[in-house]
Design a protein around this motif. Structure first.
Motif, PDB file in Angstrom:
ATOM      1  N   SER A  43       0.825  -1.206   0.000  1.00 25.86           N
ATOM      2  CA  SER A  43       0.000   0.000   0.000  1.00 25.86           C
ATOM      3  C   SER A  43       0.862   1.259   0.000  1.00 25.86           C
ATOM      4  N   ALA A  47       0.810   3.890  -3.143  1.00 31.62           N
ATOM      5  CA  ALA A  47       0.418   5.274  -2.887  1.00 31.62           C
ATOM      6  C   ALA A  47       1.510   6.238  -3.329  1.00 31.62           C
ATOM      7  N   SER A  55      -7.361  -1.453  -0.873  1.00 26.87           N
ATOM      8  CA  SER A  55      -6.796  -2.173   0.248  1.00 26.87           C
ATOM      9  C   SER A  55      -7.801  -3.187   0.762  1.00 26.87           C
ATOM     10  N   ASP A  64      -5.439   0.807   7.275  1.00 27.37           N
ATOM     11  CA  ASP A  64      -6.474   1.836   7.334  1.00 27.37           C
ATOM     12  C   ASP A  64      -5.942   3.123   7.948  1.00 27.37           C
ATOM     13  N   LEU A  67      -3.965   4.768   5.147  1.00 26.63           N
ATOM     14  CA  LEU A  67      -4.850   5.346   4.140  1.00 26.63           C
ATOM     15  C   LEU A  67      -5.540   6.599   4.662  1.00 26.63           C
ATOM     16  N   GLN A  68      -5.938   6.576   5.915  1.00 24.27           N
ATOM     17  CA  GLN A  68      -6.548   7.772   6.514  1.00 24.27           C
ATOM     18  C   GLN A  68      -5.545   8.927   6.507  1.00 24.27           C
ATOM     19  N   LEU A  72      -6.861   8.780   1.706  1.00 24.41           N
ATOM     20  CA  LEU A  72      -7.436   7.808   0.779  1.00 24.41           C
ATOM     21  C   LEU A  72      -8.505   6.986   1.494  1.00 24.41           C
ATOM     22  N   GLY A  74     -10.480   3.934   3.110  1.00 27.88           N
ATOM     23  CA  GLY A  74     -10.036   2.718   3.777  1.00 27.88           C
ATOM     24  C   GLY A  74     -10.471   1.478   3.015  1.00 27.88           C
ATOM     25  N   SER A  75     -10.269   0.341   3.614  1.00 28.14           N
ATOM     26  CA  SER A  75     -10.637  -0.930   2.998  1.00 28.14           C
ATOM     27  C   SER A  75     -12.151  -0.998   2.821  1.00 28.14           C
TER      28      SER A  75
END
Length: 116
Positions: A43, A47, A55, A64, A67-68, A72, A74-75
């Motif tokens: 990931s 990114a 994800s 997660d 990504l936060q 972006l 989350g899953s």
């Protein structure tokens, strides 16, 4: 089983590739239209290299959280994975980090390695 299901539903659309080295792995991620993974380091690589990613849930909250932090999504829930994949293939910019986030991360990285 997941890969087989994905290939049966998206015949000719998805290619599964097993990298044989770190350089091969990074080149494949960078040249892909999309990365579908539940691995934290995959990931991060996607990114940073501008590859949209979906994800999959993993056994920790690291992905997660990452990504936060990157702004972006989350899953997605299990039933929404295929929809998210299709959506990003049609509009990949929705799965990319912003230029502002990239610049902020570069500044933080430089600060980590700055000599006092």
């Amino acid at each position: 089983q997941f890969v087989e299901l994905l290939q049966s539903r998206g015949a000719g659309v998805f290619t599964v590739y097993n990298a044989t080295s770190e350089v091969d792995w990074l080149q494949r991620i960078a040249s892909s239209s999309l990365l579908l993974s539940g691995r934290f380091h995959h990931s991060i690589a996607a990114a940073w290299m501008g590859t949209p990613l979906v994800s999959l849930p993993s056994n920790t909250g690291k992905i997660d959280g990452l990504l936060q932090r990157l702004g972006l999504p989350g899953s997605p829930p299990a039933g929404a994975v295929l929809h998210r994949v299709t959506s990003l293939l049609e509009a990949p910019d929705d799965g990319l980090i912003s230029d502002a986030t990239r610049q902020e991360l570069l500044a933080l990285a430089r600060r980590n390695f700055a000599e006092d």
